[in-house]
Each structure stands twice: as C-alpha cells, then as structure tokens.
Design a protein around this motif. Structure first.
Motif, PDB file in Angstrom:
ATOM      1  N   LEU A   1       4.553  -6.556   3.194  1.00  0.00           N
ATOM      2  CA  LEU A   1       3.243  -5.927   3.398  1.00  0.00           C
ATOM      3  C   LEU A   1       2.977  -5.627   4.872  1.00  0.00           C
ATOM      4  N   HIS A   2       3.728  -6.239   5.775  1.00  0.00           N
ATOM      5  CA  HIS A   2       3.620  -5.891   7.194  1.00  0.00           C
ATOM      6  C   HIS A   2       4.493  -4.668   7.519  1.00  0.00           C
ATOM      7  N   THR A   3       5.722  -4.694   7.072  1.00  0.00           N
ATOM      8  CA  THR A   3       6.663  -3.633   7.431  1.00  0.00           C
ATOM      9  C   THR A   3       6.453  -2.363   6.605  1.00  0.00           C
ATOM     10  N   ALA A   4       5.919  -2.488   5.401  1.00  0.00           N
ATOM     11  CA  ALA A   4       5.671  -1.329   4.524  1.00  0.00           C
ATOM     12  C   ALA A   4       4.172  -1.107   4.332  1.00  0.00           C
ATOM     13  N   ARG A   5       3.399  -1.463   5.359  1.00  0.00           N
ATOM     14  CA  ARG A   5       1.939  -1.443   5.223  1.00  0.00           C
ATOM     15  C   ARG A   5       1.407  -0.056   4.862  1.00  0.00           C
ATOM     16  N   GLU A   6       1.904   0.998   5.508  1.00  0.00           N
ATOM     17  CA  GLU A   6       1.365   2.332   5.259  1.00  0.00           C
ATOM     18  C   GLU A   6       1.569   2.749   3.804  1.00  0.00           C
ATOM     19  N   ALA A   7       2.761   2.493   3.267  1.00  0.00           N
ATOM     20  CA  ALA A   7       3.033   2.862   1.873  1.00  0.00           C
ATOM     21  C   ALA A   7       2.207   2.020   0.908  1.00  0.00           C
ATOM     22  N   LEU A   8       2.069   0.736   1.220  1.00  0.00           N
ATOM     23  CA  LEU A   8       1.268  -0.151   0.376  1.00  0.00           C
ATOM     24  C   LEU A   8      -0.184   0.310   0.350  1.00  0.00           C
ATOM     25  N   LEU A   9      -0.766   0.580   1.515  1.00  0.00           N
ATOM     26  CA  LEU A   9      -2.158   1.003   1.579  1.00  0.00           C
ATOM     27  C   LEU A   9      -2.352   2.353   0.899  1.00  0.00           C
ATOM     28  N   ALA A  10      -1.379   3.226   0.996  1.00  0.00           N
ATOM     29  CA  ALA A  10      -1.473   4.521   0.333  1.00  0.00           C
ATOM     30  C   ALA A  10      -1.550   4.343  -1.179  1.00  0.00           C
TER      31      ALA A  10
END
Length: 235
Positions: A218-227
C-alpha cells in the motif's frame, strides 16, 4: 469533518501503526471522500493509553468512537491488523442493526475462518519478536535499530499481535455489505488464494485486487490502490 464530502472513509491501521499512516490519503483520494484515519490507543497522541489485547473489545471501542459520524454514507479500510479489525467492526455493526458501510476494504490479512500458517509471536523474547517484525519489512530500518524507540513501541506492537493472534470469530454469518480485498503479489505473509477465501464472508459483491509489492504494497502501489478505492466508491 469536511462539509462538502459526500462520503467518509474510516481507515484502520496495521499493527503498531497510527493514524498518520494515512495522512497523505486525505489530499490524494478525492474531494468527495472525507478520509478519516482512526487513532487507536497506544500510539501517537494516544501513546499514554494502553493498547488493547482483545480485538473484539477494540472493535467495540472503535464503534463507540465513530458512531456519531455515521450520518453520511461511509466505508471502512483496514490493512493487516486493521483488516481484521475492520471485519470485526462490520460484524458488530451488523449485529447491532447499525448503519452498515457501503463497502468494507480489507487488505493483506488471512480471513478468520482459515487457520494461520504462522505460529504466534506476541509472547516471544524481545530479540526474536523484533526479528519477526523485521521480516514484515514495514518498519523503517532506522526505527528498528533505535533501541530506545523500539522499547517504547514494543508494548503496543505486542498488544496488537496478541489481539490478532488470539482473535476467535466464533460462529459467523456473511456480512451484508460488499467486500473488496487487496493484497501484494509478493507478500510472503498472505497469499492470493488465502485472500480469495474472504468471499464466504459476504452475501453481497466481492472483489479481489492484487498489486505489485510485499506485505506493505500500500506504500509502493499507493496511487493504483487509491485509484481503485476512488473508482469503487464514486463510480
């Protein structure tokens, strides 16, 4: 609270983590979604309160803390320990006939009906306990190497792991709210197959999303997760 938001997202932290873990989400998600990080006892500004070792009691406390803010549609997000806590919060809300989340997002945790592949660690000696924490790769090396700081954080970490490792869901019925499950492709703690097993815990819509990264994807893929959270909640 944000007046113009149409929805709230309550975010529950991982073991040892505090509300600050979600501090960037408040500006990165969407203006229509009010991000509400939940601060648990034993961390940050609540460091002088003892952390709970009973996850059911902790869930009850969280509900008491949040119930005044259920006047808008809301969702829950929890990572690791926060996922198990979000699940128990959802269960208790359902049992109480309270307003349910429009969706519960659960990240990087094995469903409670599946036996753990790992032995409990909360009772281990300090050195062994810290070795296990280090394997999760979610605590900065500088923190782990800071002996005084780790001694300060240890009681909360142990309490959090005890709360998870001693949790028993007992008899359960599927939740009426939809579930979205997230995980890291390279997470050595929980597999995609284990995450998929959450499906039996909802009678509604179920989605599983995997991202590149380890247990703390969730830190390294934050943008995709939030999207994905943004699209799921706002369409």
């Amino acid at each position: 609270m944000t007046i113009n938001a149409t929805m709230r997202l309550f975010c529950l932290p991982f073991a040892g983590g505090g509300a600050s873990a979600y501090r960037t989400w408040t500006t990165e998600l969407a203006p229509q979604i009010e991000v509400c990080p939940v601060q648990l006892p034993g961390r940050e500004e609540r460091f002088n309160e003892p952390a709970h070792t009973d996850l059911r009691a902790l869930a009850s406390m969280v509900i008491t803390q949040l119930q005044a803010y259920f006047d808008k549609p809301y969702a829950l997000f929890g990572h690791s320990m926060g996922a198990l806590l979000s699940y128990e919060v959802s269960r208790q809300l359902e049992a109480q006939g309270a307003p349910m989340p429009v969706r519960t997002f659960l990240s990087a945790y094995v469903p409670p009906h599946r036996p753990s592949r790992w032995s409990p660690i909360h009772h281990l000696p300090d050195d062994a306990f810290l070795d296990e924490i280090r394997q999760l790769d979610g605590t900065p090396a500088a923190v782990l190497q800071h002996q005084e700081l780790m001694q300060f954080l240890m009681p909360t970490l142990r309490a959090d792991f005890e709360a998870c490792e001693t949790y028993e869901s007992g008899q359960w019925s599927p939740l009426s709210c939809p579930l979205t499950i997230y995980g890291g492709i390279d997470d050595g703690e929980v597999s995609e197959e284990e995450l998929a097993a959450w499906q039996v815990h909802t009678s509604s819509d179920f989605r599983l999303r995997m991202y590149a990264g380890n247990h703390f994807y969730l830190h390294t893929a934050r943008e995709a997760l939030l999207a994905d959270i943004r699209h799921t909640l706002l369409g």
